[in-house]
Design an enzyme around this catalytic site. Structure first.
Site, PDB file in Angstrom:
ATOM      1  N   HIS A 100       0.886  -1.164   0.000  1.00  7.58           N
ATOM      2  CA  HIS A 100       0.000   0.000   0.000  1.00  7.58           C
ATOM      3  C   HIS A 100       0.927   1.217   0.000  1.00  7.58           C
ATOM      4  O   HIS A 100       2.039   1.142   0.549  1.00  7.58           O
ATOM      5  CB  HIS A 100      -0.840   0.104   1.270  1.00  7.58           C
ATOM      6  CG  HIS A 100      -1.755  -1.051   1.545  1.00  7.58           C
ATOM      7  ND1 HIS A 100      -1.319  -2.229   2.086  1.00  7.58           N
ATOM      8  CD2 HIS A 100      -3.103  -1.175   1.398  1.00  7.58           C
ATOM      9  CE1 HIS A 100      -2.354  -3.046   2.239  1.00  7.58           C
ATOM     10  NE2 HIS A 100      -3.446  -2.434   1.833  1.00  7.58           N
ATOM     11  N   ASP A 103       2.306   1.892   3.360  1.00 11.01           N
ATOM     12  CA  ASP A 103       3.236   0.911   3.943  1.00 11.01           C
ATOM     13  C   ASP A 103       4.664   1.331   3.633  1.00 11.01           C
ATOM     14  O   ASP A 103       5.597   0.989   4.360  1.00 11.01           O
ATOM     15  CB  ASP A 103       3.109  -0.488   3.308  1.00 11.01           C
ATOM     16  CG  ASP A 103       1.719  -1.042   3.339  1.00 11.01           C
ATOM     17  OD1 ASP A 103       0.979  -0.708   4.273  1.00 11.01           O
ATOM     18  OD2 ASP A 103       1.377  -1.802   2.413  1.00 11.01           O
TER      19      ASP A 103
END
Ligand code: XUL
Ligand code: CO
Length: 437
Positions: A100, A103
């Site tokens: 993501h 992340d």
């Protein structure tokens, strides 16, 4: 700098090995159904669980230390995660990762700054990728954690939130393409509702489709040739999520003209939350030509939420691989959207977890290959529908009869004989026989 210095490169040693840091079943070179396992099983590391999640749950804080020697929330930490992630993947022979946007880097208050960080970090990843065969499997934008997404992203009642989501999707697509990603995922974590009393379902679904169309148009314009994926999940965090299961998501894609660009990313624990088996959602995707990628994990049938455990159940893995092999493989891969249990908090546990997952899926694929080669199940299914091969059955299949003609046929026939036995117990014993011979 090494983060896992005490852990050796993980090699295949075979089922007799007792070495906790060796594969027992995942032999990358072993040929199954005509291809080596390393090609049949494009495994991916999930950035968020492996490098991020540290054990926090609803009742307690982190148990694992994933600071990698840096202060969390800094770019230094983000880069240390890249270093640790690449060392981890290399040691296990994993060739893909999924991420993501948030992340990769800590999210800033201003999206321009977040995007600058993403540019810097993806440059760093690109450098790291050089001389390796590691690439991105898929990327996605996290449009569910930040409070602004409390009512969804594409489905939000706020047009400004919709715009913010669009900006995140655009950047996540840029980074996915930059890192050679095979796919781009939409997981509609908050695309759903808590109550119908405040929700215009049709309006929200139209807007989600709009966001997806915009993403496809933009993605194709920057040279993204991979698949977009919907990852169905029926609930959690929302009470009801629109991408309930594969059948629902496929219907949605067709309704809004997105079915040429999208496939499914099926996650085992999401299928079971929807009241299906993992195999069911794979089958539904496959028969619709939409089996794209897999989020590999398993749930706990005694718990009603998404536990994201590493796959351990060989029956489920075998039936999963049976579907994958029958579908001719995946265009995506097997992303371990899985996390170690909270008390398994050491770096060694991260390796044990991936060894377990990779071995389980390798064993599943080997056994699925044997099931197909054995042929008893396929032959049974083939024979089960034999009444459609000739006579009236063949005419029904060919669309050559009317309801009236069928009724006349039934009048002549009298009561039909019982259809053949389903032989479920026999077929289950065949599965056991192939698994444990
Ligand atoms: C949540 C989940 C996500 C998606 C990507 O249940 O599976 O991590 O895979 O957003
Ligand atoms: Co997932």
């Amino acid at each position: 700098m090494s983060y896992f210095a005490n852990i050796p490169e993980i090699k295949y040693e075979g089922p007799e090995s007792k070495n906790p840091f060796a594969f027992k079943y995942y032999d990358p070179e072993r040929i199954v159904c005509g291809k080596p396992l390393k090609e049949q099983l494009p495994f991916a590391m999930a950035w968020w669980h492996n490098l991020g999640a540290a054990g926090t749950d609803m009742f307690g804080r982190d148990t694992a230390d994933k600071s990698f020697g840096c202060e969390k929330g800094t770019m230094e930490h983000a880069k240390a995660k890249v270093d640790a992630g690449f060392e981890f993947m290399k040691k296990l022979g994993i060739r893909y990762f999924c991420f993501h946007d948030v992340d990769l880097v800590p999210e800033a208050d201003d999206i321009k700054e977040t995007n600058r960080r993403l540019d810097e970090l993806s440059d760093y990843i690109l450098e790291k990728m050089k001389g390796t065969d590691i690439k991105c499997l898929w990327g996605t934008a996290n449009m569910f954690s930040n409070p602004r997404f409390m009512n969804g992203a594409g489905s939000s009642n706020s047009a400004d939130v919709f715009c913010f989501a669009a900006a995140q999707v655009k950047k996540a697509l840029d980074i996915t393409v930059k890192l050679g990603g095979r796919g781009y995922v939409f997981w509609g974590g908050r695309e759903g509702y808590e109550t119908l009393l405040n929700t215009d379902v049709k309006f929200e679904q139209e807007n989600i489709a709009k966001l997806m169309h915009l993403a496809v148009d933009y993605g194709r314009s920057i040279g993204f040739t991979g698949d977009f994926y919907i990852e169905p999940k029926p609930k959690e965090p929302m009470k009801h999520q629109y991408d309930f299961d594969a059948a629902t998501a496929i219907g949605f894609l067709r309704q809004y003209g997105l079915d040429k660009d999208f496939k499914m990313n099926i996650e085992a624990n999401h299928a079971t939350l929807a009241g299906h088996t993992f195999q069911h959602d794979l089958r539904i995707s496959a028969i619709n030509g939409m089996l794209g990628s897999i989020d590999a994990n398993q749930g706990d049938m005694l718990l009603g939420w998404d536990t994201d455990e590493f796959p351990f159940n060989v029956y489920d893995a075998t039936m999963c691989m049976y579907e994958v092999l029958k579908a001719g493989g995946l265009t995506g891969g097997f992303n371990f959207d899985s996390k170690t249990r909270r008390p398994s908090y050491t770096f060694e546990d991260m390796f044990h977890a991936y060894i377990l997952g990779m071995d389980t899926f390798a064993l599943g694929m080997i056994k699925a290959g044997e099931l197909i080669e054995d042929g008893r199940i396929d032959k049974f299914v083939e024979d089960r529908y034999a009444s459609y091969k000739t006579g009236i059955g063949a005419k029904i299949r060919a669309g050559e009869v009317t309801l009236k003609e069928l009724a006349a046929y039934a009048d002549e026939m009298g009561a039909p004989a019982l259809p053949g036995s389903g032989r479920q117990e026999y077929l289950e014993s065949v599965v056991n026989n192939v698994l444990f011979h």
